[in-house]
Motif scaffolding. Structure first.
Motif, mmCIF file in Angstrom:
data_model
loop_
_atom_site.group_PDB
_atom_site.id
_atom_site.type_symbol
_atom_site.label_atom_id
_atom_site.label_comp_id
_atom_site.label_asym_id
_atom_site.label_seq_id
_atom_site.Cartn_x
_atom_site.Cartn_y
_atom_site.Cartn_z
ATOM 1 N N GLN A 123 0.830 -1.202 0.000
ATOM 2 C CA GLN A 123 0.000 0.000 0.000
ATOM 3 C C GLN A 123 0.866 1.254 0.000
ATOM 4 O O GLN A 123 0.551 2.243 -0.670
ATOM 5 C CB GLN A 123 -0.944 0.014 1.199
ATOM 6 C CG GLN A 123 -1.965 1.145 1.137
ATOM 7 C CD GLN A 123 -3.142 0.931 2.067
ATOM 8 O OE1 GLN A 123 -3.395 -0.180 2.529
ATOM 9 N NE2 GLN A 123 -3.864 2.000 2.352
ATOM 10 N N VAL A 124 1.981 1.210 0.718
ATOM 11 C CA VAL A 124 2.881 2.360 0.760
ATOM 12 C C VAL A 124 3.451 2.642 -0.626
ATOM 13 O O VAL A 124 3.429 3.786 -1.100
ATOM 14 C CB VAL A 124 4.015 2.134 1.782
ATOM 15 C CG1 VAL A 124 5.073 3.238 1.663
ATOM 16 C CG2 VAL A 124 3.468 2.094 3.203
ATOM 17 N N LEU A 166 3.740 5.680 -5.738
ATOM 18 C CA LEU A 166 3.748 5.702 -7.195
ATOM 19 C C LEU A 166 2.467 6.287 -7.780
ATOM 20 O O LEU A 166 2.464 6.799 -8.892
ATOM 21 C CB LEU A 166 3.941 4.283 -7.740
ATOM 22 C CG LEU A 166 5.359 3.708 -7.665
ATOM 23 C CD1 LEU A 166 5.345 2.214 -7.940
ATOM 24 C CD2 LEU A 166 6.285 4.410 -8.646
ATOM 25 N N GLY A 167 1.369 6.170 -7.035
ATOM 26 C CA GLY A 167 0.082 6.609 -7.547
ATOM 27 C C GLY A 167 -0.644 5.500 -8.277
ATOM 28 O O GLY A 167 -1.217 5.708 -9.342
ATOM 29 N N ILE A 168 -0.617 4.298 -7.698
ATOM 30 C CA ILE A 168 -1.191 3.107 -8.319
ATOM 31 C C ILE A 168 -2.395 2.653 -7.493
ATOM 32 O O ILE A 168 -2.335 2.650 -6.263
ATOM 33 C CB ILE A 168 -0.139 1.988 -8.397
ATOM 34 C CG1 ILE A 168 0.959 2.379 -9.394
ATOM 35 C CG2 ILE A 168 -0.763 0.659 -8.792
ATOM 36 C CD1 ILE A 168 2.104 1.411 -9.438
ATOM 37 N N PRO A 169 -3.481 2.247 -8.146
ATOM 38 C CA PRO A 169 -4.662 1.789 -7.404
ATOM 39 C C PRO A 169 -4.340 0.593 -6.516
ATOM 40 O O PRO A 169 -3.861 -0.442 -6.998
ATOM 41 C CB PRO A 169 -5.652 1.399 -8.512
ATOM 42 C CG PRO A 169 -5.186 2.120 -9.725
ATOM 43 C CD PRO A 169 -3.697 2.214 -9.609
ATOM 44 N N ALA A 170 -4.612 0.724 -5.229
ATOM 45 C CA ALA A 170 -4.298 -0.354 -4.288
ATOM 46 C C ALA A 170 -5.135 -1.598 -4.541
ATOM 47 O O ALA A 170 -4.726 -2.712 -4.181
ATOM 48 C CB ALA A 170 -4.508 0.138 -2.854
ATOM 49 N N ASP A 214 0.020 14.089 -8.567
ATOM 50 C CA ASP A 214 1.174 14.470 -7.749
ATOM 51 C C ASP A 214 1.788 13.208 -7.164
ATOM 52 O O ASP A 214 1.701 12.944 -5.961
ATOM 53 C CB ASP A 214 0.734 15.425 -6.643
ATOM 54 C CG ASP A 214 1.925 15.946 -5.831
ATOM 55 O OD1 ASP A 214 3.058 15.875 -6.348
ATOM 56 O OD2 ASP A 214 1.708 16.382 -4.680
ATOM 57 N N ASP A 215 2.382 12.391 -8.009
ATOM 58 C CA ASP A 215 2.943 11.119 -7.575
ATOM 59 C C ASP A 215 4.201 10.830 -8.379
ATOM 60 O O ASP A 215 4.511 11.510 -9.358
ATOM 61 C CB ASP A 215 1.922 9.981 -7.730
ATOM 62 C CG ASP A 215 1.316 9.928 -9.138
ATOM 63 O OD1 ASP A 215 2.092 9.748 -10.095
ATOM 64 O OD2 ASP A 215 0.085 10.072 -9.267
ATOM 65 N N LEU A 216 4.927 9.799 -7.934
ATOM 66 C CA LEU A 216 6.204 9.471 -8.566
ATOM 67 C C LEU A 216 6.017 9.004 -10.009
ATOM 68 O O LEU A 216 6.831 9.314 -10.881
ATOM 69 C CB LEU A 216 6.921 8.391 -7.746
ATOM 70 C CG LEU A 216 8.301 7.947 -8.235
ATOM 71 C CD1 LEU A 216 9.245 9.131 -8.384
ATOM 72 C CD2 LEU A 216 8.886 6.910 -7.282
ATOM 73 N N LEU A 217 4.957 8.267 -10.283
ATOM 74 C CA LEU A 217 4.705 7.786 -11.633
ATOM 75 C C LEU A 217 4.528 8.956 -12.609
ATOM 76 O O LEU A 217 5.117 8.976 -13.690
ATOM 77 C CB LEU A 217 3.466 6.896 -11.645
ATOM 78 C CG LEU A 217 3.186 6.099 -12.925
ATOM 79 C CD1 LEU A 217 4.347 5.174 -13.256
ATOM 80 C CD2 LEU A 217 1.889 5.320 -12.786
ATOM 81 N N SER A 218 3.746 9.937 -12.213
ATOM 82 C CA SER A 218 3.565 11.119 -13.061
ATOM 83 C C SER A 218 4.885 11.854 -13.243
ATOM 84 O O SER A 218 5.172 12.370 -14.334
ATOM 85 C CB SER A 218 2.516 12.054 -12.440
ATOM 86 O OG SER A 218 1.256 11.415 -12.364
ATOM 87 N N GLY A 219 5.692 11.897 -12.192
ATOM 88 C CA GLY A 219 6.982 12.560 -12.287
ATOM 89 C C GLY A 219 7.914 11.868 -13.265
ATOM 90 O O GLY A 219 8.611 12.519 -14.049
ATOM 91 N N LEU A 220 7.927 10.533 -13.249
ATOM 92 C CA LEU A 220 8.766 9.791 -14.184
ATOM 93 C C LEU A 220 8.299 9.989 -15.624
ATOM 94 O O LEU A 220 9.110 10.093 -16.541
ATOM 95 C CB LEU A 220 8.744 8.299 -13.826
ATOM 96 C CG LEU A 220 9.456 7.898 -12.540
ATOM 97 C CD1 LEU A 220 9.205 6.426 -12.231
ATOM 98 C CD2 LEU A 220 10.946 8.177 -12.627
ATOM 99 N N ILE A 221 6.989 10.038 -15.821
ATOM 100 C CA ILE A 221 6.446 10.278 -17.165
ATOM 101 C C ILE A 221 6.843 11.662 -17.659
ATOM 102 O O ILE A 221 7.203 11.852 -18.823
ATOM 103 C CB ILE A 221 4.918 10.128 -17.163
ATOM 104 C CG1 ILE A 221 4.548 8.656 -16.954
ATOM 105 C CG2 ILE A 221 4.316 10.640 -18.473
ATOM 106 C CD1 ILE A 221 3.083 8.428 -16.691
ATOM 107 N N GLU A 222 6.801 12.624 -16.778
ATOM 108 C CA GLU A 222 7.177 13.983 -17.168
ATOM 109 C C GLU A 222 8.630 14.039 -17.596
ATOM 110 O O GLU A 222 8.980 14.701 -18.584
ATOM 111 C CB GLU A 222 6.940 14.947 -15.997
ATOM 112 C CG GLU A 222 7.228 16.394 -16.359
ATOM 113 C CD GLU A 222 6.960 17.327 -15.189
ATOM 114 O OE1 GLU A 222 7.314 18.513 -15.299
ATOM 115 O OE2 GLU A 222 6.410 16.863 -14.173
ATOM 116 N N VAL A 223 9.483 13.335 -16.895
ATOM 117 C CA VAL A 223 10.888 13.272 -17.291
ATOM 118 C C VAL A 223 11.011 12.640 -18.670
ATOM 119 O O VAL A 223 11.721 13.103 -19.535
ATOM 120 C CB VAL A 223 11.706 12.468 -16.250
ATOM 121 C CG1 VAL A 223 13.085 12.146 -16.801
ATOM 122 C CG2 VAL A 223 11.826 13.253 -14.957
#
Length: 397
Positions: free
Chosen positions: A144-145, A150-154, A201-210
């Protein structure tokens, strides 16, 4: 132990309890050729000093003489992450995600980790009802953490738990591997498409932006990075919590001592990491040239397995390594690796484990094993060290 068994890491007796085998190998031949599941022969490193050297020596490469990338699309999508490459690719990839795992950001997760832990404990069965601590606690907490990070559905966690178990299970799940890998890749592709359409506002979106804005991650690297964070972000911590709980519950004195002195939690977690390391061996290396290690010459382009579990029980490095010392002060274990591939999520795993054990000891003081310790069985495979299940029960005996 016969010669064939000692040199065969696929033998069921080795998986049931590898420690006597490792202890004998450390004395008889600390760097040796062994056979693994599927019949392949690899070089195994078992002593602490040799393991540290191999983990930092660039001649032990992640790619060896492979100058390109896997031709299979599925394999390529799962093998372009930072744990599978050498510098300079490794340096670039690690830098992209390291900002999400700073000490300050990890500490900021403490309230949410505590909240998740409390909700899991609230859902425990009542006294006298046996349940599996892995399913009820050790797995759902880290998954869950990492899902929230990452911003993934639990709600998808059970699916990728099944895929993850197959993917990291090695030859034991060989027939199921292609289907699980394809399902995992398809799932991650769906996640990426959804986040591209609706960034958050999650790590997954941040990686995509990169990837999309700065073009520093190609599509396979992006896929592989998400795969690594999903797998490594929960598998090792599941094992840390499960293995540590088993060590406490198989010796009531340890449980009661830690209950009486919660200040020992940080050193206790480090001792769990050392004594029953959640990662048994580091991922494969390939020698780029002949290398002399532990008195043996390993030829060029030979596969090498570094035994972290064995190194952490090395008598030449740890006093009384076969004892669990909750207050072991000097504990430079290799459970998280060493060198440039040192586990980026180590601070998060430590925090989750400390919160988890503090809560268990405080909230469920009568917790105990529901089966004899001899009934506990370990998951197959050479990479990870974790229990299938940990049946427990609470309440008066």
């Amino acid at each position: 132990m016969s010669q064939s068994v000692r040199d065969n890491l696929a033998d069921p007796r080795f998986h049931a309890d590898p420690h006597p085998f490792y202890a004998q190998w450390r004395h008889e031949g600390p760097v040796r050729e062994v056979r693994i599941a599927g019949g392949a022969v690899v070089w195994l490193v078992t002593r602490y000093d040799d393991a540290r050297q191999a983990l930092t020596d660039p001649r032990f490469s992640k790619r060896g003489r492979d100058e390109g990338h896997p031709s299979d699309a599925i394999q390529r999508a799962l093998s372009r992450h930072m744990l599978a490459v050498d510098p300079p690719d490794h340096t670039r990839l690690r830098r992209l995600v390291s900002a999400a795992f700073t000490a300050r950001r990890i500490e900021a997760l403490r309230p949410r980790i505590t909240e998740i832990t409390t909700s899991l404990l609230d859902a425990f069965p009542g006294p006298g009802e046996p349940f599996d601590l892995i399913d009820a606690f050790a797995f759902p907490l880290p998954i869950q953490v990492i899902c929230e990070l990452l911003g993934i559905p639990a709600e998808d966690r059970d699916s990728f738990r099944r895929w993850s178990n197959i993917i990291v299970g090695g030859v034991a799940y060989q027939a199921e591997f292609p289907g699980a890998a394809q399902a995992m890749v398809a799932y991650i592709r769906g996640l990426l498409a959804a986040r591209r359409a609706h960034p958050g506002d999650d790590l997954l979106s941040g990686l995509i932006e990169v990837r999309d804005s700065e073009d520093r991650l190609d599509e396979d690297e992006l896929m592989s990075m998400v795969f690594l964070l999903l797998i490594a972000g929960h598998e090792t911590t599941v094992n840390l919590i499960g293995n540590g709980a088993a060590l406490l519950l198989t010796d009531r004195d340890r449980w009661e001592r830690l209950r009486a002195d919660p200040g020992l939690l940080p050193t206790a977690v480090e001792e769990f990491l050392r004594y029953e390391s959640p990662v048994e061996t580091a991922t494969f290396r390939i020698t780029t040239e002949p290398v002399t290690l532990g008195g043996r010459q390993i030829p060029a382009y030979a596969p090498v397995v570094i035994g972290l579990l064995s190194a952490n029980r090395d008598e030449s490095r740890f006093p009384d390594p076969g004892e669990v010392r909750l207050d072991r002060a000097q504990n430079p274990h290799l459970a998280f690796g060493h060198g440039i591939h040192y586990c980026l999520g180590a601070p998060l795993a430590r925090l989750e484990a400390q919160i988890a054990f503090a809560a268990l000891l405080g909230r469920v003081p009568t917790l105990r094993l529901a089966v004899p310790p001899s009934d506990l069985t370990w998951r197959p495979g050479l990479l990870l060290r974790g229990l299938f299940t940990l049946p427990v029960i609470s309440g008066p005996e």
